[in-house]
Design an enzyme around this catalytic site. Structure first.
Site, mmCIF file in Angstrom:
data_model
loop_
_atom_site.group_PDB
_atom_site.id
_atom_site.type_symbol
_atom_site.label_atom_id
_atom_site.label_comp_id
_atom_site.label_asym_id
_atom_site.label_seq_id
_atom_site.Cartn_x
_atom_site.Cartn_y
_atom_site.Cartn_z
ATOM 1 N N ASP A 188 0.840 -1.201 0.000
ATOM 2 C CA ASP A 188 0.000 0.000 0.000
ATOM 3 C C ASP A 188 0.872 1.245 0.000
ATOM 4 O O ASP A 188 1.728 1.421 0.872
ATOM 5 C CB ASP A 188 -0.894 0.016 1.247
ATOM 6 C CG ASP A 188 -1.606 1.355 1.409
ATOM 7 O OD1 ASP A 188 -2.607 1.575 0.697
ATOM 8 O OD2 ASP A 188 -1.156 2.187 2.225
ATOM 9 N N HIS A 225 -7.679 9.577 -1.620
ATOM 10 C CA HIS A 225 -6.989 9.636 -0.328
ATOM 11 C C HIS A 225 -7.805 10.347 0.754
ATOM 12 O O HIS A 225 -7.699 10.039 1.943
ATOM 13 C CB HIS A 225 -5.648 10.340 -0.509
ATOM 14 C CG HIS A 225 -4.620 9.977 0.506
ATOM 15 N ND1 HIS A 225 -3.273 9.904 0.212
ATOM 16 C CD2 HIS A 225 -4.712 9.664 1.815
ATOM 17 C CE1 HIS A 225 -2.593 9.565 1.299
ATOM 18 N NE2 HIS A 225 -3.450 9.416 2.286
ATOM 19 N N TYR A 234 2.654 10.108 -0.610
ATOM 20 C CA TYR A 234 3.777 9.595 0.191
ATOM 21 C C TYR A 234 5.121 9.893 -0.476
ATOM 22 O O TYR A 234 6.164 9.835 0.178
ATOM 23 C CB TYR A 234 3.679 8.079 0.385
ATOM 24 C CG TYR A 234 2.483 7.591 1.158
ATOM 25 C CD1 TYR A 234 1.621 8.464 1.821
ATOM 26 C CD2 TYR A 234 2.199 6.229 1.234
ATOM 27 C CE1 TYR A 234 0.525 7.997 2.518
ATOM 28 C CE2 TYR A 234 1.108 5.751 1.936
ATOM 29 C CZ TYR A 234 0.268 6.639 2.569
ATOM 30 O OH TYR A 234 -0.820 6.169 3.258
#
Length: 300
Positions: A51, A114, A56
């Site tokens: 994931d 997200h 990120y």
């Protein structure tokens, strides 16, 4: 959702029939320079689910780790998320292209939004409709959401066609969001736990209580010859949640996968449930706005 935890590499069957390994490696806050090695090591020892997220900043390294592992792409379930600055229909389609190119793949197994971006919900709906298009075109195998609360979920369902396969939310013994889990279950949506071992309770160093040092969890761990982290992962899996613990240390990566040999009793599960504090560790989803959390996601 129920799961056979005695099966090799236990998996969930999502609401569109796609199977997803129940336990995966998360790479939130994993520095790019450490991500490739962590992913390669995880895949080497048996993980088949990774994931990540555009926000990120390590999708490229996830792809590098996959290729370095030698594990065939078809055996690995890749999950990533679009960030709010790539919301809107056309922007989300391009966001997929960026993520796929960084990962080095043609197809993404699970693509999530997200955050719900409740301050500009039209953009959220546009982005989700883009996910529906990608699903119909076979560019992604399943689509979902993250950090979506029950009231927002109902709004989303009312304006879209495909029920999300997954809702990834903060779930750990101190904050289980039962109302969110129940809303997900009503619609056949799998709850996926981020921070499943309560990392959010100690990342910042300003919280007095940490799940990893909780005496109840420690007592249950000692009774089974497990670590507190393993107890929390087992708790999540036994209650039908997907879990995606993060680590860059090979010994911890291996430890987090070794949770299928010991079952917790109903009493032990209830004792962990009773640790609920009602205190969210991450930001309130409604506080996520383009003004406060907008960031440009680089091109591939």
């Amino acid at each position: 959702m129920t799961i056979d935890l005695t099966a090799p590499n236990p998996s969930f069957t999502l609401n569109n029939g796609v199977t997803m390994p129940a336990l995966g490696l998360g790479v939130f806050q994993t520095p790019p320079e450490e991500t490739s090695a962590a992913v390669a090591e995880a895949l080497r020892i048996g993980y088949r689910h990774i994931d990540t997220a555009a926000a990120y900043g390590n999708e490229r390294e996830v792809g590098e780790g996959l290729r370095a592992s030698g594990v065939d792409r078809s055996e690995v379930f890749l999950e990533t998320k679009l960030w709010i600055t790539d919301y809107g229909y056309d922007q989300a389609l391009h966001g997929f292209e960026k993520s796929a190119a960084k990962l080095g793949v043609d197809q993404i197994d699970l693509l999530l939004l997200h955050q719900p971006l409740t301050s500009d919900f039209e953009r959220t709906i546009g982005a989700y409709k883009a996910l529906e298009t990608l699903l119909a075109d076979g560019r992604v195998r399943a689509i979902g959401i993250s950090n979506v609360m029950p009231d927002v979920l109902e709004r989303l369902l009312g304006e879209t066609d495909v029920v999300p396969a997954v809702n990834q939310v903060e779930v750990h013994p101190y904050f289980a969001q039962r109302d969110v889990q129940e809303a997900n279950a009503r619609h056949g949506i799998l709850t996926q736990a981020w921070s499943p071992i309560g990392g959010i309770t100690h990342y910042r160093g300003d919280v007095e209580r940490s799940t990893l040092t909780d005496p109840v969890i420690g007592e249950i761990a000692a009774a089974h010859g497990l670590t507190p982290a393993q107890v929390m992962l087992r708790w999540g899996l036994q209650q039908g949640r997907s879990v995606i613990p993060k680590s860059v240390r090979p010994e911890r990566i291996a430890e987090n996968l070794d949770v299928f040999r010991v079952a917790l009793s109903d009493e032990e599960l209830a004792r962990i449930d009773a640790l609920e504090t009602g205190e969210r560790g991450g930001p309130d989803p409604d506080a996520i706005t383009l003004e406060t959390f907008g960031r440009e996601i680089p091109e591939a």
